[in-house]
Design an enzyme around this catalytic site. Structure first.
Site, PDB file in Angstrom:
ATOM      1  N   LYS A 102       0.837  -1.215   0.000  1.00 42.62           N
ATOM      2  CA  LYS A 102       0.000   0.000   0.000  1.00 42.62           C
ATOM      3  C   LYS A 102       0.867   1.259   0.000  1.00 42.62           C
ATOM      4  O   LYS A 102       0.673   2.162  -0.807  1.00 42.62           O
ATOM      5  CB  LYS A 102      -0.934   0.020   1.228  1.00 42.62           C
ATOM      6  CG  LYS A 102      -1.876  -1.180   1.316  1.00 42.62           C
ATOM      7  CD  LYS A 102      -2.779  -1.113   2.536  1.00 42.62           C
ATOM      8  CE  LYS A 102      -2.057  -1.123   3.874  1.00 42.62           C
ATOM      9  NZ  LYS A 102      -1.330  -2.372   4.179  1.00 42.62           N
ATOM     10  N   ARG A 130      -0.477  -9.222  13.508  1.00 41.22           N
ATOM     11  CA  ARG A 130      -1.053  -8.225  12.595  1.00 41.22           C
ATOM     12  C   ARG A 130      -1.854  -8.903  11.490  1.00 41.22           C
ATOM     13  O   ARG A 130      -2.894  -8.408  11.075  1.00 41.22           O
ATOM     14  CB  ARG A 130       0.054  -7.350  12.014  1.00 41.22           C
ATOM     15  CG  ARG A 130       0.608  -6.353  13.051  1.00 41.22           C
ATOM     16  CD  ARG A 130       1.979  -5.852  12.702  1.00 41.22           C
ATOM     17  NE  ARG A 130       2.012  -5.072  11.486  1.00 41.22           N
ATOM     18  CZ  ARG A 130       3.102  -4.893  10.743  1.00 41.22           C
ATOM     19  NH1 ARG A 130       4.246  -5.444  11.099  1.00 41.22           N
ATOM     20  NH2 ARG A 130       3.049  -4.159   9.667  1.00 41.22           N
ATOM     21  N   ARG A 187      -9.819   0.323   8.898  1.00 42.03           N
ATOM     22  CA  ARG A 187      -9.419  -1.042   9.208  1.00 42.03           C
ATOM     23  C   ARG A 187     -10.514  -1.803   9.944  1.00 42.03           C
ATOM     24  O   ARG A 187     -10.303  -2.975  10.281  1.00 42.03           O
ATOM     25  CB  ARG A 187      -8.164  -1.025  10.082  1.00 42.03           C
ATOM     26  CG  ARG A 187      -6.853  -1.154   9.304  1.00 42.03           C
ATOM     27  CD  ARG A 187      -5.746  -0.807  10.252  1.00 42.03           C
ATOM     28  NE  ARG A 187      -4.525  -1.511  10.053  1.00 42.03           N
ATOM     29  CZ  ARG A 187      -3.441  -0.988   9.476  1.00 42.03           C
ATOM     30  NH1 ARG A 187      -3.479   0.208   8.950  1.00 42.03           N
ATOM     31  NH2 ARG A 187      -2.335  -1.669   9.425  1.00 42.03           N
ATOM     32  N   ARG A 219      11.666  -5.395   5.308  1.00 46.40           N
ATOM     33  CA  ARG A 219      11.292  -4.009   5.002  1.00 46.40           C
ATOM     34  C   ARG A 219      12.176  -3.037   5.786  1.00 46.40           C
ATOM     35  O   ARG A 219      12.499  -3.268   6.940  1.00 46.40           O
ATOM     36  CB  ARG A 219       9.821  -3.785   5.374  1.00 46.40           C
ATOM     37  CG  ARG A 219       9.416  -2.314   5.316  1.00 46.40           C
ATOM     38  CD  ARG A 219       7.931  -2.137   5.202  1.00 46.40           C
ATOM     39  NE  ARG A 219       7.214  -2.407   6.439  1.00 46.40           N
ATOM     40  CZ  ARG A 219       5.896  -2.224   6.570  1.00 46.40           C
ATOM     41  NH1 ARG A 219       5.173  -1.803   5.544  1.00 46.40           N
ATOM     42  NH2 ARG A 219       5.308  -2.504   7.702  1.00 46.40           N
ATOM     43  N   ARG A 238      11.157  -1.223  11.403  1.00 43.06           N
ATOM     44  CA  ARG A 238      10.092  -1.037  12.393  1.00 43.06           C
ATOM     45  C   ARG A 238      10.098  -2.191  13.389  1.00 43.06           C
ATOM     46  O   ARG A 238      10.241  -3.343  13.011  1.00 43.06           O
ATOM     47  CB  ARG A 238       8.736  -0.966  11.682  1.00 43.06           C
ATOM     48  CG  ARG A 238       8.378   0.440  11.251  1.00 43.06           C
ATOM     49  CD  ARG A 238       7.170   0.489  10.357  1.00 43.06           C
ATOM     50  NE  ARG A 238       6.015  -0.260  10.850  1.00 43.06           N
ATOM     51  CZ  ARG A 238       4.860  -0.362  10.187  1.00 43.06           C
ATOM     52  NH1 ARG A 238       4.720   0.237   9.023  1.00 43.06           N
ATOM     53  NH2 ARG A 238       3.858  -1.036  10.684  1.00 43.06           N
TER      54      ARG A 238
HETATM   55  P1  ADP Z   1       2.193  -1.841   3.277  1.00 38.91           P
HETATM   56  O1  ADP Z   1       2.209  -0.333   3.254  1.00 38.91           O
HETATM   57  O2  ADP Z   1       0.990  -2.407   2.575  1.00 38.91           O
HETATM   58  O3  ADP Z   1       2.348  -2.399   4.661  1.00 38.91           O
HETATM   59  P2  ADP Z   1       4.778  -1.615   1.931  1.00 38.91           P
HETATM   60  O4  ADP Z   1       4.470  -0.755   0.754  1.00 38.91           O
HETATM   61  O5  ADP Z   1       5.529  -0.995   3.039  1.00 38.91           O
HETATM   62  O6  ADP Z   1       3.447  -2.358   2.451  1.00 38.91           O
HETATM   63  O7  ADP Z   1       5.584  -2.884   1.386  1.00 38.91           O
HETATM   64  C1  ADP Z   1       6.038  -3.911   2.275  1.00 38.91           C
HETATM   65  C2  ADP Z   1       7.420  -4.396   1.849  1.00 38.91           C
HETATM   66  O8  ADP Z   1       7.337  -5.114   0.613  1.00 38.91           O
HETATM   67  C3  ADP Z   1       8.439  -3.282   1.613  1.00 38.91           C
HETATM   68  O9  ADP Z   1       9.694  -3.755   2.004  1.00 38.91           O
HETATM   69  C4  ADP Z   1       8.361  -3.058   0.092  1.00 38.91           C
HETATM   70  O10 ADP Z   1       9.592  -2.561  -0.426  1.00 38.91           O
HETATM   71  C5  ADP Z   1       8.082  -4.470  -0.425  1.00 38.91           C
HETATM   72  N1  ADP Z   1       7.212  -4.501  -1.619  1.00 38.91           N
HETATM   73  C6  ADP Z   1       6.165  -3.693  -1.923  1.00 38.91           C
HETATM   74  N2  ADP Z   1       5.576  -4.064  -3.086  1.00 38.91           N
HETATM   75  C7  ADP Z   1       6.265  -5.155  -3.523  1.00 38.91           C
HETATM   76  C8  ADP Z   1       6.145  -6.014  -4.681  1.00 38.91           C
HETATM   77  N3  ADP Z   1       5.173  -5.833  -5.603  1.00 38.91           N
HETATM   78  N4  ADP Z   1       7.020  -7.029  -4.801  1.00 38.91           N
HETATM   79  C9  ADP Z   1       7.986  -7.237  -3.864  1.00 38.91           C
HETATM   80  N5  ADP Z   1       8.157  -6.464  -2.755  1.00 38.91           N
HETATM   81  C10 ADP Z   1       7.312  -5.445  -2.586  1.00 38.91           C
HETATM   82  P1  ADP Z   2       1.266  -1.614   7.667  1.00 34.55           P
HETATM   83  O1  ADP Z   2       1.507  -0.549   6.616  1.00 34.55           O
HETATM   84  O2  ADP Z   2       2.423  -2.536   7.782  1.00 34.55           O
HETATM   85  O3  ADP Z   2      -0.035  -2.315   7.506  1.00 34.55           O
HETATM   86  P2  ADP Z   2       0.602   0.577   9.396  1.00 34.55           P
HETATM   87  O4  ADP Z   2       1.736   1.536   9.395  1.00 34.55           O
HETATM   88  O5  ADP Z   2      -0.542   0.882   8.510  1.00 34.55           O
HETATM   89  O6  ADP Z   2       1.194  -0.860   9.063  1.00 34.55           O
HETATM   90  O7  ADP Z   2       0.043   0.375  10.862  1.00 34.55           O
HETATM   91  C1  ADP Z   2       0.892   0.147  11.969  1.00 34.55           C
HETATM   92  C2  ADP Z   2       0.042  -0.020  13.219  1.00 34.55           C
HETATM   93  O8  ADP Z   2      -0.684   1.205  13.477  1.00 34.55           O
HETATM   94  C3  ADP Z   2      -1.027  -1.097  13.149  1.00 34.55           C
HETATM   95  O9  ADP Z   2      -0.527  -2.377  13.499  1.00 34.55           O
HETATM   96  C4  ADP Z   2      -2.050  -0.575  14.184  1.00 34.55           C
HETATM   97  O10 ADP Z   2      -1.606  -0.810  15.510  1.00 34.55           O
HETATM   98  C5  ADP Z   2      -1.993   0.927  13.966  1.00 34.55           C
HETATM   99  N1  ADP Z   2      -2.986   1.415  12.980  1.00 34.55           N
HETATM  100  C6  ADP Z   2      -2.723   2.015  11.783  1.00 34.55           C
HETATM  101  N2  ADP Z   2      -3.860   2.360  11.155  1.00 34.55           N
HETATM  102  C7  ADP Z   2      -4.885   1.967  11.984  1.00 34.55           C
HETATM  103  C8  ADP Z   2      -6.310   2.043  11.897  1.00 34.55           C
HETATM  104  N3  ADP Z   2      -6.937   2.582  10.829  1.00 34.55           N
HETATM  105  N4  ADP Z   2      -7.030   1.544  12.938  1.00 34.55           N
HETATM  106  C9  ADP Z   2      -6.434   1.010  14.014  1.00 34.55           C
HETATM  107  N5  ADP Z   2      -5.103   0.908  14.157  1.00 34.55           N
HETATM  108  C10 ADP Z   2      -4.324   1.385  13.146  1.00 34.55           C
END
Ligand code: ADP
Ligand code: ADP
Ligand code: ZN
Length: 223
Positions: A18, A176, A93, A132, A165
């Protein structure tokens, strides 16, 4: 705001990409990326009373209670830079969050344009998250294998230092993902029923996924 705004949601499990895709979309479409995770991590690092409250939920990989997240999100989308639209990354969420967002957007006469769900199997997510790395200044995300920075440990965009992180550890990731399936996955159905859900296969190359997302957005603009 008007109904021609581009109000987008990225829905998907942790690690789906995302944030990675959002970065590219905001550059192309000139709307701000709003990540509730980034906003809340900033509150935690500021050491504020609110940050103290958020910390325990986030480090355990549990969801922060709806009322706290909603306050933060609604305040943020009230800013001037959201006047023409926004891209929500990691919000809503829960169904309760989705319903509260809908009410707020009806009041603004600025409905959702589309919800793009990025699908990736759990096994792939775990290996994405453990490798990541995040920029401490601009929150850009990198991957030790799939999206390496040009210089080890340094952000390509802003030269900020990269860090891992704490919640990207195997144990917290497990929780998660469980929380995602129980509390967030029902939103797929929720938005499908409203006929604004656009699924994308997130288990492909970053550039290919971005192309698909752009095609979806361009079709929203000119149906
Ligand atoms: P999210 O915001 O949904 O938690 P991220 O954008 O941070 O996910 O991506 C999670 C990890 O996967 C990061 O280390 C990112 O560089 C990697 N990543 C994102 N998209 C891809 C993809 N299409 N293929 C392989 N790795 C990816
Ligand atoms: P990722 O991109 O890997 O999914 P986020 O950065 O979006 O992780 O979220 C990290 C943490 O922040 C989550 O595990 C949760 O504890 C909290 N969080 C983020 N967005 C929300 C939401 N919309 N509602 C509740 N908790 C949230
Ligand atoms: Zn950076």
């Amino acid at each position: 705001m008007t109904s021609s705004n581009l109000n987008l949601i990225f829905l998907g499990p942790p690690g789906a990409g995302k944030g990675t895709q959002a970065q590219r979309v905001v550059e192309k479409y000139s709307i701000p990326q709003i990540s509730t995770g980034d906003l809340m991590r900033a509150a935690v690092s500021s050491g504020s009373a609110l940050g103290e409250k958020l910390k325990n939920y986030m480090s355990a990989g549990a969801l922060v209670p709806d009322e706290l997240v909603l306050d933060i999100l609604l305040e943020r989308i009230g800013h001037e830079d959201c006047a023409n639209g926004f891209l929500l990354d990691g919000f809503p969420r829960t169904v309760a969050q989705a319903e509260a967002l809908e009410t707020a957007l009806v009041e603004r006469n600025s409905p959702l344009s589309g919800v793009i769900s990025i699908d990736v199997p759990d096994q792939v997510l775990t290996s994405r998250l453990t490798a990541r790395r995040i920029c401490s200044k601009c929150s850009a995300s990198y991957h030790l294998e799939f999206l390496k920075p040009q210089k080890d440990g340094i952000c390509d965009k802003c030269s900020g230092e990269l860090y891992q992180r704490k919640d990207d550890s195997e144990e917290v990731i497990k929780n998660r993902l469980k929380v995602y399936h129980e509390q967030t996955a029902p939103l797929v159905d929720f938005y499908q029923k409203k006929k604004i859900l656009y699924p994308v296969d997130g288990n492909k190359k970053i550039d290919m996924i971005f192309q698909e997302i752009c095609d979806i957005i361009d079709n929203l603009n000119s149906p």
